[in-house]
Design a protein around this motif. Sequence first.
Motif, PDB file in Angstrom:
ATOM      1  N   GLY A  30     -12.600  40.436  58.825  1.00  9.47           N
ATOM      2  CA  GLY A  30     -11.337  40.629  59.520  1.00  9.47           C
ATOM      3  C   GLY A  30     -10.581  41.823  58.990  1.00  9.47           C
ATOM      4  N   GLU A  31      -9.435  42.084  59.629  1.00  6.57           N
ATOM      5  CA  GLU A  31      -8.556  43.177  59.230  1.00  6.57           C
ATOM      6  C   GLU A  31      -7.116  42.686  59.231  1.00  6.57           C
ATOM      7  N   ALA A  32      -6.273  43.372  58.452  1.00  7.76           N
ATOM      8  CA  ALA A  32      -4.844  43.067  58.437  1.00  7.76           C
ATOM      9  C   ALA A  32      -4.081  44.366  58.260  1.00  7.76           C
ATOM     10  N   GLY A  33      -2.854  44.408  58.812  1.00  4.20           N
ATOM     11  CA  GLY A  33      -2.076  45.628  58.767  1.00  4.20           C
ATOM     12  C   GLY A  33      -0.917  45.608  57.803  1.00  4.20           C
ATOM     13  N   ASP A  34      -0.662  44.479  57.161  1.00  5.93           N
ATOM     14  CA  ASP A  34       0.419  44.396  56.171  1.00  5.93           C
ATOM     15  C   ASP A  34       0.178  43.198  55.267  1.00  5.93           C
ATOM     16  N   GLY A  35       1.036  43.055  54.260  1.00  4.08           N
ATOM     17  CA  GLY A  35       0.838  42.007  53.270  1.00  4.08           C
ATOM     18  C   GLY A  35       0.974  40.614  53.819  1.00  4.08           C
ATOM     19  N   HIS A  36       1.941  40.400  54.693  1.00  2.00           N
ATOM     20  CA  HIS A  36       2.146  39.056  55.237  1.00  2.00           C
ATOM     21  C   HIS A  36       0.974  38.622  56.113  1.00  2.00           C
ATOM     22  N   GLU A  37       0.461  39.552  56.913  1.00  2.00           N
ATOM     23  CA  GLU A  37      -0.708  39.227  57.731  1.00  2.00           C
ATOM     24  C   GLU A  37      -1.920  38.964  56.840  1.00  2.00           C
ATOM     25  N   THR A  38      -2.005  39.666  55.721  1.00  2.00           N
ATOM     26  CA  THR A  38      -3.107  39.451  54.778  1.00  2.00           C
ATOM     27  C   THR A  38      -3.116  38.013  54.276  1.00  2.00           C
ATOM     28  N   LEU A  39      -1.952  37.495  53.923  1.00  2.00           N
ATOM     29  CA  LEU A  39      -1.871  36.119  53.432  1.00  2.00           C
ATOM     30  C   LEU A  39      -2.362  35.142  54.491  1.00  2.00           C
ATOM     31  N   GLU A  43      -5.924  32.782  54.284  1.00  5.67           N
ATOM     32  CA  GLU A  43      -5.881  31.330  54.473  1.00  5.67           C
ATOM     33  C   GLU A  43      -6.916  30.871  55.499  1.00  5.67           C
ATOM     34  N   VAL A  44      -7.117  31.672  56.548  1.00  5.66           N
ATOM     35  CA  VAL A  44      -7.999  31.276  57.652  1.00  5.66           C
ATOM     36  C   VAL A  44      -9.447  31.695  57.418  1.00  5.66           C
ATOM     37  N   LEU A  45      -9.658  32.909  56.903  1.00  5.12           N
ATOM     38  CA  LEU A  45     -10.998  33.501  56.866  1.00  5.12           C
ATOM     39  C   LEU A  45     -11.724  33.322  55.533  1.00  5.12           C
ATOM     40  N   HIS A  46     -11.003  33.013  54.460  1.00  7.36           N
ATOM     41  CA  HIS A  46     -11.602  32.833  53.129  1.00  7.36           C
ATOM     42  C   HIS A  46     -12.477  34.015  52.712  1.00  7.36           C
ATOM     43  N   PRO A  47     -11.931  35.238  52.736  1.00  2.00           N
ATOM     44  CA  PRO A  47     -12.730  36.389  52.282  1.00  2.00           C
ATOM     45  C   PRO A  47     -13.001  36.300  50.788  1.00  2.00           C
ATOM     46  N   GLU A  48     -14.048  36.993  50.366  1.00  2.00           N
ATOM     47  CA  GLU A  48     -14.396  37.026  48.949  1.00  2.00           C
ATOM     48  C   GLU A  48     -13.891  38.288  48.259  1.00  2.00           C
ATOM     49  N   LEU A  49     -13.404  39.250  49.058  1.00  2.00           N
ATOM     50  CA  LEU A  49     -12.940  40.522  48.512  1.00  2.00           C
ATOM     51  C   LEU A  49     -11.941  41.136  49.483  1.00  2.00           C
ATOM     52  N   LEU A  50     -10.882  41.774  48.930  1.00  5.28           N
ATOM     53  CA  LEU A  50      -9.925  42.520  49.741  1.00  5.28           C
ATOM     54  C   LEU A  50     -10.074  44.003  49.452  1.00  5.28           C
ATOM     55  N   LEU A  51     -10.197  44.821  50.504  1.00  7.65           N
ATOM     56  CA  LEU A  51     -10.025  46.263  50.393  1.00  7.65           C
ATOM     57  C   LEU A  51      -8.579  46.516  50.789  1.00  7.65           C
ATOM     58  N   LEU A  52      -7.732  46.835  49.822  1.00  8.46           N
ATOM     59  CA  LEU A  52      -6.287  46.724  49.995  1.00  8.46           C
ATOM     60  C   LEU A  52      -5.575  48.062  49.800  1.00  8.46           C
ATOM     61  N   ASP A  53      -4.888  48.508  50.854  1.00  2.78           N
ATOM     62  CA  ASP A  53      -4.038  49.692  50.757  1.00  2.78           C
ATOM     63  C   ASP A  53      -2.814  49.354  49.901  1.00  2.78           C
ATOM     64  N   ILE A  54      -2.227  50.349  49.265  1.00  4.67           N
ATOM     65  CA  ILE A  54      -1.063  50.086  48.417  1.00  4.67           C
ATOM     66  C   ILE A  54       0.240  50.274  49.190  1.00  4.67           C
ATOM     67  N   ARG A  55       0.431  51.417  49.811  1.00  2.66           N
ATOM     68  CA  ARG A  55       1.679  51.682  50.526  1.00  2.66           C
ATOM     69  C   ARG A  55       1.582  51.178  51.957  1.00  2.66           C
ATOM     70  N   MET A  56       2.307  50.079  52.220  1.00  4.97           N
ATOM     71  CA  MET A  56       2.369  49.495  53.551  1.00  4.97           C
ATOM     72  C   MET A  56       3.800  49.040  53.794  1.00  4.97           C
ATOM     73  N   PRO A  57       4.241  48.983  55.049  1.00  2.00           N
ATOM     74  CA  PRO A  57       5.601  48.505  55.323  1.00  2.00           C
ATOM     75  C   PRO A  57       5.744  47.029  54.975  1.00  2.00           C
ATOM     76  N   GLY A  58       6.966  46.644  54.600  1.00  5.77           N
ATOM     77  CA  GLY A  58       7.198  45.246  54.251  1.00  5.77           C
ATOM     78  C   GLY A  58       6.617  44.928  52.887  1.00  5.77           C
ATOM     79  N   LEU A  59       5.700  43.992  52.844  1.00  5.15           N
ATOM     80  CA  LEU A  59       5.054  43.585  51.597  1.00  5.15           C
ATOM     81  C   LEU A  59       3.883  44.519  51.309  1.00  5.15           C
ATOM     82  N   ASP A  60       4.049  45.428  50.333  1.00  4.86           N
ATOM     83  CA  ASP A  60       2.990  46.407  50.060  1.00  4.86           C
ATOM     84  C   ASP A  60       1.866  45.779  49.244  1.00  4.86           C
ATOM     85  N   GLY A  61       0.746  46.511  49.157  1.00  6.53           N
ATOM     86  CA  GLY A  61      -0.449  45.951  48.542  1.00  6.53           C
ATOM     87  C   GLY A  61      -0.300  45.631  47.072  1.00  6.53           C
TER      88      GLY A  61
END
Length: 247
Positions: A30-39, A43-61
């Motif tokens: 899956g993909e996510a565009g911000d920190g809140h969507e990542t959470l 919860e739903v997809l149970h990934p084993e690893l995050l490729l995480l950007d640091i600077r994002m609007p709202g809750l940053d990486g």
Amino acid sequence: MRVLIVDDEEPARSRLRRLLKDVAGVEVVGEAGDGHETLRQVEVLHPELLLLDIRMPGLDGLTLAQRYTDLPPVIFVTAYDEYAVQAFEVNAVDYLLKPVRPERLAAAMERARQRQLATREAVSRALEAVRPVGASTRIVTSTPGAIRLFDARDITRFWAADKYTLFQAEGAEQVTEETLGSLEERLRQVGFLRVHRGELVHVGSIKALRTVEGSFAVELRDGQVARVSRRLLAAVKGELGLDGSPD
């Protein structure tokens, strides 16, 4: 390895997805565009690893990784090099600078894979240390920074999801790497019964056997519902003392 890509820019997510197609053993779930969507996605997809950007609007990486310590392991992917020290303070697997080079991404994924193997070995050792062979009712879960133990006698249902087994405990969905088949064999002595190829329930927790449009299910005392296959229906009825009841 199940990977969730997190970046607020769609082109950056698409490029990472393309590069990961050439890395063996990786599945982008899956993909996510911000920190809140990542959470929500975690919860739903149970990934084993995050490729995480640091600077994002709202809750940053970086704040996300600092605040939520039970996230899967993280590889930071960013255009900025000034956050590297802070990134490794939250135990990041790696720190990649954009534009990401394919060979650098492959090396980071291998580091993540080696860390995953080491974690699984640690869980296996912990499991063997706390479980007398064939007798324990302990269920082991592992999250970054914690190995937790649950008692199966406090659980009403286990169900299969992808390569994992899920169960409800302490008001939340928990994940264990032990297979449903292994749990069935180990927990038979304390009243657990396989009612479907993807469902294992505690017989004493069943409060109703229901039929809906030709399909069968058991309702448990905590409100959970488990599917019952036609192949195993007779065994379920037998355990409930309903051998002579009509279908």
